[in-house]
Design an enzyme around this catalytic site. Structure first.
Site, PDB file in Angstrom:
ATOM      1  N   GLU A 118     -20.973  -2.234   8.828  1.00 11.56           N
ATOM      2  CA  GLU A 118     -20.583  -2.080  10.236  1.00 11.56           C
ATOM      3  C   GLU A 118     -21.735  -2.532  11.151  1.00 11.56           C
ATOM      4  OE1 GLU A 118     -17.332   1.384  10.556  1.00 11.56           O
ATOM      5  OE2 GLU A 118     -19.212   2.118   9.740  1.00 11.56           O
ATOM      6  N   ASN A 146     -29.438   5.686  12.867  1.00  9.29           N
ATOM      7  CA  ASN A 146     -28.949   4.709  11.900  1.00  9.29           C
ATOM      8  C   ASN A 146     -29.819   3.444  11.927  1.00  9.29           C
ATOM      9  OD1 ASN A 146     -27.315   2.362  11.026  1.00  9.29           O
ATOM     10  ND2 ASN A 146     -25.828   3.952  10.502  1.00  9.29           N
ATOM     11  N   ARG A 183       0.852  -1.213   0.000  1.00  8.51           N
ATOM     12  CA  ARG A 183       0.000   0.000   0.000  1.00  8.51           C
ATOM     13  C   ARG A 183       0.873   1.243   0.000  1.00  8.51           C
ATOM     14  NH1 ARG A 183      -4.399   0.597  -1.852  1.00  8.51           N
ATOM     15  NH2 ARG A 183      -5.371   1.972  -0.337  1.00  8.51           N
ATOM     16  N   LYS A 241     -26.937   9.003  17.280  1.00  8.74           N
ATOM     17  CA  LYS A 241     -26.602   8.718  15.884  1.00  8.74           C
ATOM     18  C   LYS A 241     -26.843   7.236  15.585  1.00  8.74           C
ATOM     19  CE  LYS A 241     -23.272   9.725  12.323  1.00  8.74           C
ATOM     20  NZ  LYS A 241     -21.875   9.615  11.968  1.00  8.74           N
TER      21      LYS A 241
HETATM   22  N1  LIG Z   1     -16.944   8.350   4.867  1.00  8.49           N
HETATM   23  C1  LIG Z   1     -17.781   9.115   5.542  1.00  8.49           C
HETATM   24  O1  LIG Z   1     -18.382  10.036   4.987  1.00  8.49           O
HETATM   25  C2  LIG Z   1     -18.015   8.885   7.009  1.00  8.49           C
HETATM   26  C3  LIG Z   1     -18.801   9.810   7.724  1.00  8.49           C
HETATM   27  C4  LIG Z   1     -19.007   9.623   9.091  1.00  8.49           C
HETATM   28  C5  LIG Z   1     -18.445   8.525   9.730  1.00  8.49           C
HETATM   29  N2  LIG Z   1     -17.699   7.643   9.011  1.00  8.49           N
HETATM   30  C6  LIG Z   1     -17.105   6.521   9.751  1.00  8.49           C
HETATM   31  O2  LIG Z   1     -15.692   6.656   9.735  1.00  8.49           O
HETATM   32  C7  LIG Z   1     -15.071   5.378   9.751  1.00  8.49           C
HETATM   33  C8  LIG Z   1     -14.120   5.279   8.559  1.00  8.49           C
HETATM   34  O3  LIG Z   1     -14.921   5.311   7.380  1.00  8.49           O
HETATM   35  P1  LIG Z   1     -14.357   5.606   5.938  1.00  8.49           P
HETATM   36  O4  LIG Z   1     -15.554   5.862   5.071  1.00  8.49           O
HETATM   37  O5  LIG Z   1     -13.288   6.636   5.983  1.00  8.49           O
HETATM   38  O6  LIG Z   1     -13.741   4.163   5.576  1.00  8.49           O
HETATM   39  P2  LIG Z   1     -12.810   3.759   4.351  1.00  8.49           P
HETATM   40  O7  LIG Z   1     -12.933   4.755   3.244  1.00  8.49           O
HETATM   41  O8  LIG Z   1     -13.117   2.330   4.058  1.00  8.49           O
HETATM   42  O9  LIG Z   1     -11.345   3.877   4.942  1.00  8.49           O
HETATM   43  C9  LIG Z   1     -10.844   3.013   5.917  1.00  8.49           C
HETATM   44  C10 LIG Z   1      -9.363   2.935   5.732  1.00  8.49           C
HETATM   45  O10 LIG Z   1      -8.787   2.233   6.820  1.00  8.49           O
HETATM   46  C11 LIG Z   1      -7.689   1.520   6.313  1.00  8.49           C
HETATM   47  N3  LIG Z   1      -7.256   0.474   7.239  1.00  8.49           N
HETATM   48  C12 LIG Z   1      -7.976  -0.502   7.833  1.00  8.49           C
HETATM   49  N4  LIG Z   1      -7.203  -1.252   8.628  1.00  8.49           N
HETATM   50  C13 LIG Z   1      -5.953  -0.743   8.545  1.00  8.49           C
HETATM   51  C14 LIG Z   1      -4.699  -1.076   9.131  1.00  8.49           C
HETATM   52  N5  LIG Z   1      -4.582  -2.089   9.986  1.00  8.49           N
HETATM   53  N6  LIG Z   1      -3.620  -0.336   8.810  1.00  8.49           N
HETATM   54  C15 LIG Z   1      -3.723   0.693   7.942  1.00  8.49           C
HETATM   55  N7  LIG Z   1      -4.877   1.067   7.360  1.00  8.49           N
HETATM   56  C16 LIG Z   1      -5.980   0.355   7.653  1.00  8.49           C
HETATM   57  C17 LIG Z   1      -8.176   0.989   4.973  1.00  8.49           C
HETATM   58  O11 LIG Z   1      -7.046   0.640   4.222  1.00  8.49           O
HETATM   59  P3  LIG Z   1      -7.078   0.063   2.735  1.00  8.49           P
HETATM   60  O12 LIG Z   1      -7.305   1.246   1.854  1.00  8.49           O
HETATM   61  O13 LIG Z   1      -5.732  -0.516   2.604  1.00  8.49           O
HETATM   62  O14 LIG Z   1      -8.209  -0.938   2.703  1.00  8.49           O
HETATM   63  C18 LIG Z   1      -8.934   2.207   4.451  1.00  8.49           C
HETATM   64  O15 LIG Z   1      -8.091   3.054   3.732  1.00  8.49           O
HETATM   65  C19 LIG Z   1     -16.221   4.356   9.687  1.00  8.49           C
HETATM   66  O16 LIG Z   1     -16.535   3.893  10.962  1.00  8.49           O
HETATM   67  C20 LIG Z   1     -17.378   5.160   9.118  1.00  8.49           C
HETATM   68  O17 LIG Z   1     -18.639   4.651   9.481  1.00  8.49           O
HETATM   69  C21 LIG Z   1     -17.463   7.802   7.681  1.00  8.49           C
END
Ligand SMILES: NC(=O)c1ccc[n+]([C@@H]2O[C@H](COP(=O)([O-])OP(=O)(O)OC[C@H]3O[C@@H](n4cnc5c(N)ncnc54)[C@H](OP(=O)(O)O)[C@@H]3O)[C@@H](O)[C@H]2O)c1
Length: 302
Positions: A261, A185, A34, A181
């Site tokens: 989730e 959900n 990565r 929240k």
């Molecule tokens: N996106 C939104 O708009 C939003 C809004 C509010 C809340 N949230 C919450 O925020 C959290 C994150 O969401 P997201 O949408 O940002 O998720 P995401 O786009 O799937 O990003 C998660 C990231 O974590 C990385 N990851 C997981 N395990 C890892 C490890 N051991 N070492 C290094 N990297 C690791 C993944 O890596 P890889 O790329 O290598 O798979 C991915 O890049 C969730 O709980 C979500 O519900 C998100």
């Protein structure tokens, strides 16, 4: 130094805004593969109002020896505890972990994985999605509440968020915010998956929404979060109308074959009901139907 684990949607959104404000940021990527792909991409790209800007933020893997004082954990709830366990040897005394995970349950898992670190919980209405690897679109401006139920003193680094233009407030009742929240959900997202509709489609299922809201209200009261229970049904209806044209995050995950989730949302709510010996038949039935739906699509139920 801000160490940010997870260069996904929220991690990239935070990393780019902190970095462009001149604050030191270090990304923590999954593995050398990565890291190599990140280096080939030349940094993280933030797309805001159609304008793309790339930031060449420093990155390393979890096994790098640099000590960590402040960790922004920006992975999914189901990855949080494992990610922190891997980093535990790097966390210095007095380290702080800022948890961006949606739902409840992962915060306790992280606290167990890093018992000496201060865990600060966040609840955010900001929206972002990955357009491509290391390219994130800032889709919805919003607000982030941060808080620590064990220590009501805000950390000094909130000034960094201000400097980076990250709209935020310190909350003395962050658990209530997270519960509210979670309840919103639970009342909306699973139904949008089962009815395969946008949020607005739930206007055709008012009785189901009403039943769920009444059970969730009972659950919130029983769990000691009466403030989070106030006017839940009205708020759910408001959200359904305000986001009528959107597909919920759970609907998007399922339709794109991604893990949900669920264990930290509806699953957490059902477990809490059981712990309190509350009979919430509609909530449990919804959970069972959702698990069946996920299983049929080969998606994990945890
Ligand atoms: N996106 C939104 O708009 C939003 C809004 C509010 C809340 N949230 C919450 O925020 C959290 C994150 O969401 P997201 O949408 O940002 O998720 P995401 O786009 O799937 O990003 C998660 C990231 O974590 C990385 N990851 C997981 N395990 C890892 C490890 N051991 N070492 C290094 N990297 C690791 C993944 O890596 P890889 O790329 O290598 O798979 C991915 O890049 C969730 O709980 C979500 O519900 C998100």
């Amino acid at each position: 130094m801000w160490h940010i684990l997870g260069a996904g949607s929220l991690g990239s959104l935070w990393a780019t805004r902190l970095a462009r404000a001149g604050l030191p940021v270090q990304l923590l990527l999954r593995d050398t593969q990565r890291l190599k792909r990140y280096q080939q991409a030349g940094g993280l790209t933030l797309i805001e109002q159609g304008q793309a800007q790339r930031y060449a933020i420093a990155a390393q893997t979890a096994d790098h020896p640099q000590p960590i004082q402040r960790l922004l954990l920006a992975c999914k709830a189901y990855d949080a505890a494992a990610a922190v366990s891997q980093l535990a040897p790097r966390l210095i005394a007095g380290a702080e972990i800022l948890l961006l995970q949606n739902g409840l349950g992962s915060q306790d898992e992280v606290a167990r994985a890093a018992p000496h670190a201060r865990c600060i919980m966040a609840s955010s209405t900001e929206g972002a999605f990955r357009q491509a690897d290391f390219q994130v679109v800032f889709a919805g401006h919003g607000h982030t509440w941060l808080g620590d139920p064990l220590d009501l003193q805000p950390p000094a680094w909130l000034a960094d968020l201000h400097q980076a233009g990250i709209a935020h407030d310190w909350s003395v009742d962050i658990l209530s915010r997270l519960w509210r929240k979670l309840a919103l959900n639970c009342a909306i997202n699973p139904l949008t998956v089962l009815h395969d509709c946008r949020n607005g489609g739930l206007r055709e299922h008012p009785a189901q929404v009403t039943c769920l809201c009444s059970e969730l209200t009972e659950l919130l009261h029983r769990c000691g979060h009466s403030a989070a229970a106030e006017n839940l049904h009205d708020d759910v209806q408001r959200v359904i109308l305000a986001t009528a044209a959107n597909y919920s995050s759970m609907h998007q995950d399922v339709s794109q074959g991604r893990r949900t989730e669920i264990a930290y949302l509806l699953g957490y709510a059902c477990n809490a009901a059981q712990r309190h010996q509350l009979q919430l038949p509609h909530l449990h039935a919804l959970h069972r139907q959702l698990l069946t739906h996920l299983n049929a699509r080969g998606l994990p139920s945890h």
